[in-house]
Motif scaffolding. Sequence first.
Motif, short mmCIF file in Angstrom:
data_model
loop_
_atom_site.label_atom_id
_atom_site.label_comp_id
_atom_site.label_asym_id
_atom_site.label_seq_id
_atom_site.Cartn_x
_atom_site.Cartn_y
_atom_site.Cartn_z
N LEU A 111 0.83 -1.21 0.00
CA LEU A 111 0.00 0.00 0.00
C LEU A 111 0.87 1.26 0.00
CD1 LEU A 111 -2.96 1.16 0.39
CD2 LEU A 111 -2.30 1.35 2.78
N ALA A 112 1.91 1.27 0.82
CA ALA A 112 2.80 2.43 0.89
C ALA A 112 3.52 2.66 -0.44
CB ALA A 112 3.82 2.23 2.02
N ARG A 113 3.93 1.59 -1.11
CA ARG A 113 4.57 1.74 -2.43
C ARG A 113 3.58 2.31 -3.44
NH1 ARG A 113 6.67 -3.24 -1.09
NH2 ARG A 113 5.19 -4.29 -2.45
N TRP A 114 2.35 1.80 -3.42
CA TRP A 114 1.30 2.28 -4.33
C TRP A 114 1.03 3.76 -4.06
CZ3 TRP A 114 -4.31 -0.10 -4.36
CH2 TRP A 114 -5.02 0.38 -5.45
N ALA A 115 0.92 4.11 -2.80
CA ALA A 115 0.68 5.51 -2.43
C ALA A 115 1.81 6.40 -2.93
CB ALA A 115 0.53 5.63 -0.92
N SER A 116 3.04 5.95 -2.75
CA SER A 116 4.19 6.72 -3.21
C SER A 116 4.16 6.91 -4.72
CB SER A 116 5.47 6.01 -2.80
OG SER A 116 6.59 6.71 -3.26
N ASP A 117 3.78 5.87 -5.45
CA ASP A 117 3.67 5.98 -6.91
C ASP A 117 2.67 7.05 -7.33
OD1 ASP A 117 5.48 3.91 -7.13
OD2 ASP A 117 3.98 2.38 -7.64
N GLU A 118 1.63 7.25 -6.52
CA GLU A 118 0.59 8.22 -6.84
C GLU A 118 0.73 9.52 -6.06
OE1 GLU A 118 -3.31 6.50 -6.94
OE2 GLU A 118 -2.63 4.82 -8.16
N LEU A 119 1.91 9.71 -5.44
CA LEU A 119 2.23 10.93 -4.69
C LEU A 119 1.22 11.20 -3.58
CD1 LEU A 119 3.34 13.21 -7.66
CD2 LEU A 119 4.77 11.78 -6.19
N ARG A 120 0.86 10.14 -2.85
CA ARG A 120 -0.04 10.26 -1.71
C ARG A 120 0.64 9.64 -0.50
NH1 ARG A 120 -4.23 7.90 -5.29
NH2 ARG A 120 -5.58 9.58 -5.95
N SER A 121 0.15 10.00 0.68
CA SER A 121 0.58 9.31 1.89
C SER A 121 -0.18 7.99 1.95
CB SER A 121 0.26 10.16 3.12
OG SER A 121 -1.15 10.28 3.29
N ALA A 122 0.28 7.09 2.78
CA ALA A 122 -0.44 5.82 2.95
C ALA A 122 -1.84 6.10 3.48
CB ALA A 122 0.33 4.90 3.90
N ASN A 123 -1.97 7.05 4.40
CA ASN A 123 -3.28 7.38 4.94
C ASN A 123 -4.23 7.91 3.85
OD1 ASN A 123 -4.83 7.78 7.55
ND2 ASN A 123 -5.02 9.80 6.62
N ALA A 124 -3.73 8.80 3.02
CA ALA A 124 -4.55 9.35 1.93
C ALA A 124 -4.92 8.26 0.93
CB ALA A 124 -3.81 10.48 1.23
N GLN A 125 -4.01 7.31 0.70
CA GLN A 125 -4.30 6.21 -0.23
C GLN A 125 -5.42 5.33 0.33
OE1 GLN A 125 -3.15 6.11 -3.16
NE2 GLN A 125 -3.48 4.06 -3.91
N ILE A 126 -5.37 5.05 1.62
CA ILE A 126 -6.42 4.24 2.25
C ILE A 126 -7.76 4.95 2.12
CG2 ILE A 126 -7.28 3.39 4.47
CD1 ILE A 126 -4.29 2.88 5.20
N GLU A 127 -7.79 6.24 2.40
CA GLU A 127 -9.06 6.98 2.29
C GLU A 127 -9.54 7.00 0.84
OE1 GLU A 127 -11.36 11.06 3.51
OE2 GLU A 127 -9.22 10.95 3.90
N PHE A 128 -8.64 7.21 -0.10
CA PHE A 128 -8.99 7.22 -1.52
C PHE A 128 -9.64 5.90 -1.92
CE2 PHE A 128 -7.75 6.06 -5.86
CZ PHE A 128 -8.36 7.08 -6.58
#
Length: 76
Positions: free
Chosen positions: A24-41
């Motif tokens: 999840l953290a790698r995916w978030a980084s790829d999309e320029l988001r924090s892990a928290n923002a990626q989870i909410e997204f």
Amino acid sequence: MTPPPPPERKQVLLRLDPAVYEALARWASDELRSANAQIEFLLRRALAESGRLPSGAAPIARRGRPPKRPAPPAAE
């Protein structure tokens, strides 16, 4: 006049498998988001796709520099 303060964000504790978190953290980084923002997204997208996203849900807050406001007219 000052705008009203934003509503408080709900804090939750989330336990994840370390390998899932790393992915999840790698995916978030790829999309320029924090892990928290990626989870909410991802949660919002899943809720919307299932027709369960509340209509009153506030949009995700944009991060970074706020948009420029037009300059007030010059006094003559």
